[in-house]
Design an enzyme around this catalytic site. Structure first.
Site, mmCIF file in Angstrom:
data_model
loop_
_atom_site.group_PDB
_atom_site.id
_atom_site.type_symbol
_atom_site.label_atom_id
_atom_site.label_comp_id
_atom_site.label_asym_id
_atom_site.label_seq_id
_atom_site.Cartn_x
_atom_site.Cartn_y
_atom_site.Cartn_z
ATOM 1 N N TYR A 1 0.824 -1.212 0.000
ATOM 2 C CA TYR A 1 0.000 0.000 0.000
ATOM 3 C C TYR A 1 0.860 1.266 0.000
ATOM 4 O O TYR A 1 0.378 2.339 -0.343
ATOM 5 C CB TYR A 1 -0.931 0.059 1.222
ATOM 6 C CG TYR A 1 -1.994 -1.006 1.303
ATOM 7 C CD1 TYR A 1 -2.199 -1.937 0.272
ATOM 8 C CD2 TYR A 1 -2.808 -1.088 2.428
ATOM 9 C CE1 TYR A 1 -3.182 -2.909 0.383
ATOM 10 C CE2 TYR A 1 -3.798 -2.060 2.546
ATOM 11 C CZ TYR A 1 -3.973 -2.970 1.523
ATOM 12 O OH TYR A 1 -4.939 -3.932 1.636
ATOM 13 N N HIS B 1 0.149 -11.696 1.600
ATOM 14 C CA HIS B 1 -0.840 -10.882 0.894
ATOM 15 C C HIS B 1 -1.524 -11.601 -0.274
ATOM 16 O O HIS B 1 -2.733 -11.504 -0.449
ATOM 17 C CB HIS B 1 -0.166 -9.599 0.401
ATOM 18 C CG HIS B 1 -1.125 -8.474 0.166
ATOM 19 N ND1 HIS B 1 -0.753 -7.165 0.249
ATOM 20 C CD2 HIS B 1 -2.453 -8.464 -0.132
ATOM 21 C CE1 HIS B 1 -1.810 -6.387 -0.002
ATOM 22 N NE2 HIS B 1 -2.844 -7.158 -0.234
#
Length: 273
Positions: A45, A103
């Site tokens: 992110y 992830h």
């Protein structure tokens, strides 16, 4: 069945996907101000430092927070995972996170599941993270992760799950193993907010369509991590925790499932169940 320390994952958190710079700082500060204590970020992110800054500037005690980050695919190798998590901790200004997730599956299985889950277990043993888990794993990959570290050591599988994609096979398998499900994109990028079925339920409760959708997911036992840049929406979303839907209303939302997947990046996604 494993109960994972009676499920350590808080039911309601603040997501930070796609929020950068001052936008994420403001979102996290506002979230903390109105009562959020669970914050979800990820290495990819590019906002861990800003999340750490926002937390530090608000001064909420670390013991009162539940912070999640996710290891990016470039860092799955045994010699890279722990150093990358330590880098994340430095950005977040903490000596540990509460939950660390893989992830996405390793592209092309470049790093075997057993290797990165083993490295994640090492990170937990070193006290860098209190819990470990996975994200975007299908049933086959969950089975591999279980074989590597045991189901009782996998706190959650964070997957796309909303009224239009209810992901029942993966959710039911996870539940059978005592693995909690965290729903991301619960509002389907806002698509469900204008759904007539959800609108009618919201009207009956004097609630917003966002509150109804979040309440639906929590009532099914899932954790949710909606994001917002608006303080009023952050407050409104939190109130979903007080909303209870009837069995008939839950059934109405169950019927909205149409297998509509919104996140399916080529090269990262597994063969979905």
């Amino acid at each position: 069945m494993n109960t994972n320390n009676s499920n350590p994952i808080p039911a309601f958190g603040l997501g930070t996907f796609r929020l950068k710079g001052q936008v994420v700082i403001d979102s996290v500060k506002n979230g903390l101000d109105v009562g959020y204590r669970t914050i979800d970020t990820a290495q990819i992110y590019g906002n861990e430092a800003e999340v750490g800054q926002a937390i530090a500037e608000r001064g909420v005690a670390r013991k009162d927070l539940f912070i999640t980050t996710k290891i990016w695919t470039d860092n799955y190798a045994k010699d890279k995972l722990v150093p990358s998590l330590k880098d994340s901790l430095a950005k977040l200004r903490t000596d540990h996170v509460d939950l660390t997730l893989i992830h996405w599956p390793s592209p092309g299985n470049a790093v075997p599941v057993a290797e990165f889950m083993g490295a994640l277990a090492d990170a937990k043993a070193q006290g860098l993270t209190r819990h470990i888990g996975v994200s975007n794993f299908n049933i086959a990959l969950m089975k591999e992760a279980i074989a590597a570290v045991d189901a009782q050591n996998i706190a959650t599988n964070q997957i796309e799950l909303h009224p239009y994609l209810q992901n029942r096979k993966a959710a039911e398998f996870a539940k059978s193993q005592g693995i909690h499900i965290t729903s991301y994109m619960t509002l389907a990028y806002g698509k469900v907010l204008n759904d007539p079925v959800i609108e009618s339920i919201a009207k009956a409760h004097g609630a917003t369509t966002a509150q109804v959708t979040l309440a639906w997911a929590m009532q099914l036992g899932y954790a949710v991590i909606p994001s917002s840049t608006k303080r009023a929406n952050l407050e409104g979303n939190l109130r979903a925790q007080q909303l209870r839907l009837t069995e008939a209303e839950m059934a109405q939302i169950a019927a909205l499932d149409r297998g509509e997947r919104l996140t399916d990046p080529a090269g990262l996604s597994p063969a979905w169940d």
